[in-house]
Scaffold this motif. Sequence first.
Motif, short mmCIF file in Angstrom:
data_model
loop_
_atom_site.label_atom_id
_atom_site.label_comp_id
_atom_site.label_asym_id
_atom_site.label_seq_id
_atom_site.Cartn_x
_atom_site.Cartn_y
_atom_site.Cartn_z
N ARG A 22 0.83 -1.21 0.00
CA ARG A 22 0.00 0.00 0.00
C ARG A 22 0.87 1.26 0.00
N ARG A 23 1.96 1.23 0.73
CA ARG A 23 2.83 2.38 0.81
C ARG A 23 3.59 2.60 -0.50
N ALA A 24 3.96 1.52 -1.20
CA ALA A 24 4.68 1.64 -2.46
C ALA A 24 3.82 2.27 -3.55
N LYS A 25 2.51 2.00 -3.54
CA LYS A 25 1.59 2.55 -4.53
C LYS A 25 0.46 3.25 -3.80
N PRO A 26 0.61 4.54 -3.48
CA PRO A 26 -0.39 5.22 -2.66
C PRO A 26 -1.76 5.41 -3.33
N TYR A 27 -1.86 5.25 -4.65
CA TYR A 27 -3.14 5.41 -5.32
C TYR A 27 -3.99 4.16 -5.24
#
Length: 179
Positions: A172-177
Motif C-alpha cells: 500500500r505504501r509503495a503505490k499510494p493510489y
Amino acid sequence: MRTFQLLLRSGLTVTAAATLPLALTAGTAGAASGISVSTTGTTVSVTTSACSQNRTTGVWGTGSLITSSQGSFAEGRKATLAGTTVSQSTAWTNVTPGTYTIIVMCQNASTPAGTQSVIVSRSTTPTATASPTRGVMGGLGGATKDYGPLTLAAGGGLVGVGVIATAWFLRRRAKPYRL
C-alpha cells in the motif's frame, strides 16, 4: 579581553604539549633497570635483553635471587639465563614469601645487567566449588516447559498474520493510489 583569554589558553596548551615529551622521556630514563621481574604465586621470573651469549660456553648469564639476610650476588640462589639474542630469562620456583633482590649478571660483563626488588606473597590455592547437579538447561528460549500443540499453532498463526499485515502495508505504501 576575550582575545587575551584565548591567547593565554592557547599559550598554555602549546607549553603543555611541548613539555609532555620531555617529562615522559625523563620518567622512563630513570626507571630503566635492564631487567623485568614478575611473580606468579611462588615463582619469580626475570627477563632481560641486555646479555650476549658467550661463544665458547654458550651461556648468556646468571641471575641471583638474594634475600634480605644475604649480602652479595654469590650468596643468592643462582639460575642460568636461557633464551635468544632478543630475550633471555630464568625463573626460581618454590620461593617463600618475603622481599627479594634480583641481580642479573651477563656472562661477558663485570657490571650487572640490572637489579630490582620484588615482594613474594603467599599464594592462594583455589577452593573447589559445588557444580550444578542437573547441568545447564539449554535450548530455544523457554524450552524448559512444554506448552503443547495448541500453543504452537496459535503462535504460528500470529506470526502468519504479522507477515500478511506487513506485506499489505508495504504494498500500500509503495503505490499510494491503490488500496
